[in-house]
Design a protein around this motif. Structure first.
Motif, PDB file in Angstrom:
ATOM      1  N   GLY A 196       0.812  -1.208   0.000  1.00  0.00           N
ATOM      2  CA  GLY A 196       0.000   0.000   0.000  1.00  0.00           C
ATOM      3  C   GLY A 196       0.847   1.259   0.000  1.00  0.00           C
ATOM      4  O   GLY A 196       0.497   2.265  -0.624  1.00  0.00           O
ATOM      5  N   GLY A 197       1.990   1.226   0.696  1.00  0.00           N
ATOM      6  CA  GLY A 197       2.873   2.389   0.714  1.00  0.00           C
ATOM      7  C   GLY A 197       3.434   2.701  -0.664  1.00  0.00           C
ATOM      8  O   GLY A 197       3.564   3.867  -1.052  1.00  0.00           O
ATOM      9  N   THR A 198       3.758   1.641  -1.422  1.00  0.00           N
ATOM     10  CA  THR A 198       4.271   1.852  -2.773  1.00  0.00           C
ATOM     11  C   THR A 198       3.214   2.487  -3.667  1.00  0.00           C
ATOM     12  O   THR A 198       3.492   3.416  -4.434  1.00  0.00           O
ATOM     13  N   ILE A 199       1.986   2.001  -3.572  1.00  0.00           N
ATOM     14  CA  ILE A 199       0.900   2.560  -4.383  1.00  0.00           C
ATOM     15  C   ILE A 199       0.654   4.021  -4.016  1.00  0.00           C
ATOM     16  O   ILE A 199       0.479   4.886  -4.886  1.00  0.00           O
ATOM     17  N   PHE A 200       0.646   4.334  -2.705  1.00  0.00           N
ATOM     18  CA  PHE A 200       0.428   5.715  -2.268  1.00  0.00           C
ATOM     19  C   PHE A 200       1.540   6.627  -2.780  1.00  0.00           C
ATOM     20  O   PHE A 200       1.284   7.742  -3.244  1.00  0.00           O
ATOM     21  N   GLY A 201       2.792   6.149  -2.712  1.00  0.00           N
ATOM     22  CA  GLY A 201       3.909   6.951  -3.212  1.00  0.00           C
ATOM     23  C   GLY A 201       3.804   7.217  -4.699  1.00  0.00           C
ATOM     24  O   GLY A 201       4.078   8.334  -5.165  1.00  0.00           O
ATOM     25  N   LEU A 202       3.400   6.191  -5.465  1.00  0.00           N
ATOM     26  CA  LEU A 202       3.239   6.383  -6.905  1.00  0.00           C
ATOM     27  C   LEU A 202       2.132   7.380  -7.219  1.00  0.00           C
ATOM     28  O   LEU A 202       2.266   8.211  -8.123  1.00  0.00           O
ATOM     29  N   LEU A 203       1.032   7.336  -6.461  1.00  0.00           N
ATOM     30  CA  LEU A 203      -0.062   8.276  -6.682  1.00  0.00           C
ATOM     31  C   LEU A 203       0.361   9.704  -6.366  1.00  0.00           C
ATOM     32  O   LEU A 203       0.045  10.640  -7.115  1.00  0.00           O
ATOM     33  N   VAL A 204       1.083   9.897  -5.258  1.00  0.00           N
ATOM     34  CA  VAL A 204       1.539  11.240  -4.893  1.00  0.00           C
ATOM     35  C   VAL A 204       2.508  11.780  -5.932  1.00  0.00           C
ATOM     36  O   VAL A 204       2.411  12.934  -6.367  1.00  0.00           O
ATOM     37  N   ALA A 205       3.452  10.936  -6.370  1.00  0.00           N
ATOM     38  CA  ALA A 205       4.414  11.378  -7.384  1.00  0.00           C
ATOM     39  C   ALA A 205       3.713  11.745  -8.684  1.00  0.00           C
ATOM     40  O   ALA A 205       4.052  12.732  -9.341  1.00  0.00           O
ATOM     41  N   SER A 206       2.706  10.964  -9.075  1.00  0.00           N
ATOM     42  CA  SER A 206       1.962  11.252 -10.300  1.00  0.00           C
ATOM     43  C   SER A 206       1.203  12.563 -10.184  1.00  0.00           C
ATOM     44  O   SER A 206       1.178  13.370 -11.125  1.00  0.00           O
ATOM     45  N   ALA A 207       0.583  12.809  -9.014  1.00  0.00           N
ATOM     46  CA  ALA A 207      -0.167  14.049  -8.818  1.00  0.00           C
ATOM     47  C   ALA A 207       0.752  15.272  -8.859  1.00  0.00           C
ATOM     48  O   ALA A 207       0.428  16.291  -9.476  1.00  0.00           O
ATOM     49  N   VAL A 208       1.914  15.160  -8.209  1.00  0.00           N
ATOM     50  CA  VAL A 208       2.863  16.279  -8.211  1.00  0.00           C
ATOM     51  C   VAL A 208       3.368  16.546  -9.623  1.00  0.00           C
ATOM     52  O   VAL A 208       3.469  17.694 -10.068  1.00  0.00           O
ATOM     53  N   GLY A 209       3.699  15.481 -10.351  1.00  0.00           N
ATOM     54  CA  GLY A 209       4.167  15.658 -11.722  1.00  0.00           C
ATOM     55  C   GLY A 209       3.120  16.312 -12.605  1.00  0.00           C
ATOM     56  O   GLY A 209       3.430  17.194 -13.417  1.00  0.00           O
ATOM     57  N   LEU A 210       1.843  15.913 -12.452  1.00  0.00           N
ATOM     58  CA  LEU A 210       0.766  16.518 -13.237  1.00  0.00           C
ATOM     59  C   LEU A 210       0.580  17.981 -12.889  1.00  0.00           C
ATOM     60  O   LEU A 210       0.364  18.825 -13.775  1.00  0.00           O
TER      61      LEU A 210
END
Length: 292
Positions: A196-210
């Motif tokens: 779950g931590g990996t998925i949350f990190g990927l979502l946060v990184a994607s949101a920041v990049g967008l």
């Protein structure tokens, strides 16, 4: 269970090994003719066997969690194989327990293969080709993708069998040739567990990049429209806020222009302050003294 720990004293490190008896779940009694297989890194799974004269159903699993030092009882689903004892079991990729052979309630030898997925606790029955005669009380070892069977008793004449049989778990076919290079692969299809931590990190990184991309796009659009004003006079005719875009674009243009002017001025000042070399001397023509 055998516990292993290290004790440090004045003479150095000492390895201590002690036995511990962990209690089985309520209602579970001792059994014989079962298998115990390590899977999922920290678990051990007990399959089949008999309690007295009664065989244990293969859908009823005993699972030991080594870090927690606790037993749990699970119920498997899927294509559950028939109850058996004196079978063999090995593990493939740390998540698949492959079961072969054994005897049923009538002491009839079995020749089937069943696979237990320890991630979902689901049984499956692969279509195996080239299988040897039914057998029980044999031995098995896993080498890469190969499940190697040997010894035990065959159903035909109840005779001992000293043959070696190799099951390729990638094709579910008993093969005649053994490839040592493939046997070196201890994990062939290692399952990748995403936490779950990996998925949350990927979502946060994607949101920041967008968000960064949108900001850069907004700045680029305002700068372009300030340089190329093609918007209508009436702001209601435009999809973008004209006044805000033009104001922001003018500020951005003024800032960039002032930076370029400042850079040019600094270059000119540096050129003026640069030390100059010694002045060149021009010698005048020799003046005649009038003395012949």
């Amino acid at each position: 269970m055998l516990n292993r720990r290290t004790k440090t004293n004045g003479d150095g490190a000492e390895l201590l090994m002690t036995w511990a008896n962990n209690t089985l779940p309520v209602g579970v009694t001792a059994r014989v003719g079962h298998t115990l297989t390590a899977a999922n890194g920290t678990k051990m799974v007990v399959l089949g066997g008999a309690i007295g004269d009664k065989l244990v159903d293969m859908k009823t699993l005993l699972v030991y969690d080594a870090p927690q030092q606790a037993w749990t009882q699970r119920t498997a689903t899927g294509k559950v194989p028939q109850a058996r004892r004196n079978h063999v079991a090995t593990v493939v990729n740390d998540t698949m327990i492959v079961v072969h052979g054994g005897t049923d309630a009538n002491s009839t030898a079995l020749a089937d293969v069943a696979v237990l997925n320890t991630d979902t606790w689901t049984w499956s029955r692969p279509n195996v080709t080239g299988a040897p005669a039914a057998r029980y009380a044999h031995a098995a070892a896993q080498a890469g993708p190969y499940m190697i069977l040997t010894f035990g008793r065959a159903a035909i004449g109840n005779d001992s069998d000293y043959g070696i049989y190799i099951l390729d778990t990638t094709s579910w076919q008993f093969v005649d040739q053994y490839e040592p290079g493939r046997a070196k692969l201890t994990v062939l299809f290692k399952s990748q567990h995403v936490t779950g931590g990996t998925i949350f990190g990927l979502l946060v990184a994607s949101a920041v990049g967008l968000l960064v991309l949108l900001i850069m796009l907004y700045i680029g659009c305002t700068h372009y429209y300030n340089k190329h004003p093609r918007l209508g006079k009436d702001e209601s005719d435009n999809m973008l806020p004209v006044a805000d875009l033009r104001s922001f674009g003018r500020k951005l243009t003024v800032r960039l222009t002032s930076r370029r002017r400042r850079s040019k001025k600094e270059d000119a000042t540096e050129q003026m302050l640069r030390p100059m070399g010694p002045p060149s001397l021009k010698l005048s023509p020799t003046i005649s003294s009038g003395i012949d």
